[in-house]
Design a protein around this motif. Structure first.
Motif, PDB file in Angstrom:
ATOM      1  N   GLY A  60      48.738  23.066  32.049  1.00  0.00           N
ATOM      2  CA  GLY A  60      49.378  21.787  31.792  1.00  0.00           C
ATOM      3  C   GLY A  60      50.534  21.465  32.710  1.00  0.00           C
ATOM      4  O   GLY A  60      51.265  20.501  32.472  1.00  0.00           O
ATOM      5  N   ALA A  61      50.719  22.252  33.761  1.00  0.00           N
ATOM      6  CA  ALA A  61      51.786  22.008  34.730  1.00  0.00           C
ATOM      7  C   ALA A  61      51.325  22.481  36.103  1.00  0.00           C
ATOM      8  O   ALA A  61      50.519  23.402  36.221  1.00  0.00           O
ATOM      9  CB  ALA A  61      53.058  22.747  34.332  1.00  0.00           C
ATOM     10  N   ILE A  62      51.848  21.836  37.130  1.00  0.00           N
ATOM     11  CA  ILE A  62      51.537  22.236  38.502  1.00  0.00           C
ATOM     12  C   ILE A  62      52.714  23.026  39.044  1.00  0.00           C
ATOM     13  O   ILE A  62      53.827  22.517  39.157  1.00  0.00           O
ATOM     14  CB  ILE A  62      51.282  20.996  39.387  1.00  0.00           C
ATOM     15  CG1 ILE A  62      50.061  20.232  38.877  1.00  0.00           C
ATOM     16  CG2 ILE A  62      51.104  21.409  40.851  1.00  0.00           C
ATOM     17  CD1 ILE A  62      49.836  18.905  39.576  1.00  0.00           C
ATOM     18  N   SER A  63      52.465  24.290  39.353  1.00  0.00           N
ATOM     19  CA  SER A  63      53.508  25.146  39.919  1.00  0.00           C
ATOM     20  C   SER A  63      53.632  24.870  41.413  1.00  0.00           C
ATOM     21  O   SER A  63      52.756  24.237  42.019  1.00  0.00           O
ATOM     22  CB  SER A  63      53.145  26.617  39.709  1.00  0.00           C
ATOM     23  OG  SER A  63      51.988  26.941  40.485  1.00  0.00           O
ATOM     24  N   MET A  64      54.698  25.378  42.004  1.00  0.00           N
ATOM     25  CA  MET A  64      54.865  25.240  43.454  1.00  0.00           C
ATOM     26  C   MET A  64      53.735  25.959  44.184  1.00  0.00           C
ATOM     27  O   MET A  64      53.265  25.497  45.220  1.00  0.00           O
ATOM     28  CB  MET A  64      56.221  25.765  43.898  1.00  0.00           C
ATOM     29  CG  MET A  64      57.359  24.850  43.508  1.00  0.00           C
ATOM     30  SD  MET A  64      58.915  25.329  44.256  1.00  0.00           S
ATOM     31  CE  MET A  64      58.829  24.338  45.738  1.00  0.00           C
ATOM     32  N   GLU A 108      50.756  17.086  51.175  1.00  0.00           N
ATOM     33  CA  GLU A 108      51.274  15.774  50.777  1.00  0.00           C
ATOM     34  C   GLU A 108      52.090  15.888  49.496  1.00  0.00           C
ATOM     35  O   GLU A 108      53.098  15.224  49.321  1.00  0.00           O
ATOM     36  CB  GLU A 108      50.125  14.780  50.546  1.00  0.00           C
ATOM     37  CG  GLU A 108      49.175  14.640  51.709  1.00  0.00           C
ATOM     38  CD  GLU A 108      47.998  15.608  51.626  1.00  0.00           C
ATOM     39  OE1 GLU A 108      47.899  16.416  50.672  1.00  0.00           O
ATOM     40  OE2 GLU A 108      47.170  15.586  52.541  1.00  0.00           O
ATOM     41  N   LEU A 109      51.622  16.718  48.580  1.00  0.00           N
ATOM     42  CA  LEU A 109      52.320  16.908  47.312  1.00  0.00           C
ATOM     43  C   LEU A 109      53.566  17.769  47.510  1.00  0.00           C
ATOM     44  O   LEU A 109      54.626  17.467  46.957  1.00  0.00           O
ATOM     45  CB  LEU A 109      51.383  17.560  46.286  1.00  0.00           C
ATOM     46  CG  LEU A 109      51.936  17.795  44.890  1.00  0.00           C
ATOM     47  CD1 LEU A 109      52.440  16.495  44.267  1.00  0.00           C
ATOM     48  CD2 LEU A 109      50.865  18.418  44.001  1.00  0.00           C
ATOM     49  N   MET A 110      53.466  18.804  48.312  1.00  0.00           N
ATOM     50  CA  MET A 110      54.621  19.685  48.544  1.00  0.00           C
ATOM     51  C   MET A 110      55.787  18.926  49.173  1.00  0.00           C
ATOM     52  O   MET A 110      56.940  19.207  48.860  1.00  0.00           O
ATOM     53  CB  MET A 110      54.241  20.855  49.446  1.00  0.00           C
ATOM     54  CG  MET A 110      53.603  22.008  48.722  1.00  0.00           C
ATOM     55  SD  MET A 110      54.600  22.668  47.347  1.00  0.00           S
ATOM     56  CE  MET A 110      55.996  23.355  48.189  1.00  0.00           C
ATOM     57  N   SER A 111      55.480  17.960  50.007  1.00  0.00           N
ATOM     58  CA  SER A 111      56.557  17.214  50.657  1.00  0.00           C
ATOM     59  C   SER A 111      57.368  16.400  49.660  1.00  0.00           C
ATOM     60  O   SER A 111      58.498  16.022  49.950  1.00  0.00           O
ATOM     61  CB  SER A 111      55.994  16.314  51.757  1.00  0.00           C
ATOM     62  OG  SER A 111      55.237  15.252  51.197  1.00  0.00           O
ATOM     63  N   GLN A 112      56.812  16.148  48.477  1.00  0.00           N
ATOM     64  CA  GLN A 112      57.506  15.360  47.451  1.00  0.00           C
ATOM     65  C   GLN A 112      57.850  16.177  46.211  1.00  0.00           C
ATOM     66  O   GLN A 112      58.445  15.658  45.274  1.00  0.00           O
ATOM     67  CB  GLN A 112      56.626  14.191  47.019  1.00  0.00           C
ATOM     68  CG  GLN A 112      56.360  13.208  48.114  1.00  0.00           C
ATOM     69  CD  GLN A 112      55.636  11.987  47.571  1.00  0.00           C
ATOM     70  OE1 GLN A 112      55.753  11.645  46.409  1.00  0.00           O
ATOM     71  NE2 GLN A 112      54.885  11.344  48.426  1.00  0.00           N
ATOM     72  N   PHE A 113      57.476  17.442  46.196  1.00  0.00           N
ATOM     73  CA  PHE A 113      57.580  18.249  44.982  1.00  0.00           C
ATOM     74  C   PHE A 113      58.975  18.203  44.357  1.00  0.00           C
ATOM     75  O   PHE A 113      59.122  17.926  43.162  1.00  0.00           O
ATOM     76  CB  PHE A 113      57.182  19.702  45.266  1.00  0.00           C
ATOM     77  CG  PHE A 113      56.964  20.513  44.019  1.00  0.00           C
ATOM     78  CD1 PHE A 113      55.701  20.647  43.494  1.00  0.00           C
ATOM     79  CD2 PHE A 113      58.019  21.148  43.373  1.00  0.00           C
ATOM     80  CE1 PHE A 113      55.481  21.401  42.341  1.00  0.00           C
ATOM     81  CE2 PHE A 113      57.816  21.888  42.233  1.00  0.00           C
ATOM     82  CZ  PHE A 113      56.541  22.017  41.711  1.00  0.00           C
ATOM     83  N   GLU A 128      58.181  23.072  38.093  1.00  0.00           N
ATOM     84  CA  GLU A 128      56.799  22.689  37.818  1.00  0.00           C
ATOM     85  C   GLU A 128      56.728  21.164  37.716  1.00  0.00           C
ATOM     86  O   GLU A 128      57.728  20.515  37.438  1.00  0.00           O
ATOM     87  CB  GLU A 128      56.309  23.242  36.488  1.00  0.00           C
ATOM     88  CG  GLU A 128      56.360  24.727  36.351  1.00  0.00           C
ATOM     89  CD  GLU A 128      55.880  25.188  34.981  1.00  0.00           C
ATOM     90  OE1 GLU A 128      55.182  26.205  34.955  1.00  0.00           O
ATOM     91  OE2 GLU A 128      56.193  24.535  33.968  1.00  0.00           O
ATOM     92  N   LEU A 129      55.520  20.646  37.916  1.00  0.00           N
ATOM     93  CA  LEU A 129      55.303  19.221  37.705  1.00  0.00           C
ATOM     94  C   LEU A 129      54.464  19.025  36.456  1.00  0.00           C
ATOM     95  O   LEU A 129      53.365  19.568  36.345  1.00  0.00           O
ATOM     96  CB  LEU A 129      54.563  18.601  38.890  1.00  0.00           C
ATOM     97  CG  LEU A 129      55.260  18.629  40.243  1.00  0.00           C
ATOM     98  CD1 LEU A 129      54.385  17.954  41.296  1.00  0.00           C
ATOM     99  CD2 LEU A 129      56.620  17.974  40.168  1.00  0.00           C
ATOM    100  N   SER A 130      54.999  18.265  35.529  1.00  0.00           N
ATOM    101  CA  SER A 130      54.221  17.881  34.359  1.00  0.00           C
ATOM    102  C   SER A 130      53.252  16.778  34.786  1.00  0.00           C
ATOM    103  O   SER A 130      53.354  16.228  35.883  1.00  0.00           O
ATOM    104  CB  SER A 130      55.132  17.352  33.260  1.00  0.00           C
ATOM    105  OG  SER A 130      55.737  16.136  33.675  1.00  0.00           O
TER     106      SER A 130
END
Length: 72
Positions: free
Chosen positions: A35-39, A47-52, A62-64
């Motif tokens: 239920g969460a996106i870890s680093m 693309e996601l890491m640049s905005q994490f 983490e990203l919910s």
């Protein structure tokens, strides 16, 4: 006229940064299904890491799903 050019350029920049092309949805990136996106999970998507850090508003590492939705 100069102000108009700056406004258009700013709108393009904002649009590009908030609507990056990501080839996967939340559930695909959340590989362990917790239920969460870890680093670590996000690291496969530059693309996601640049905005994490900006997306991780509660700064828990983490990203919910709600935080991730802001990247879409």
């Amino acid at each position: 006229m100069k102000t108009m050019k700056h406004t258009v350029a700013l709108m393009a920049l904002v649009g590009a940064s908030s609507a990056f092309a990501l080839d996967a949805d939340f559930n695909t990136i959340d590989a362990d299904g917790n239920g969460a996106i870890s680093m670590e999970e996000a690291s496969k998507y530059p693309e996601l890491m640049s905005q994490f850090k900006d997306l991780d508003t509660d700064m828990n590492g983490e990203l919910s799903e709600q935080e991730f939705a802001k990247a879409q």
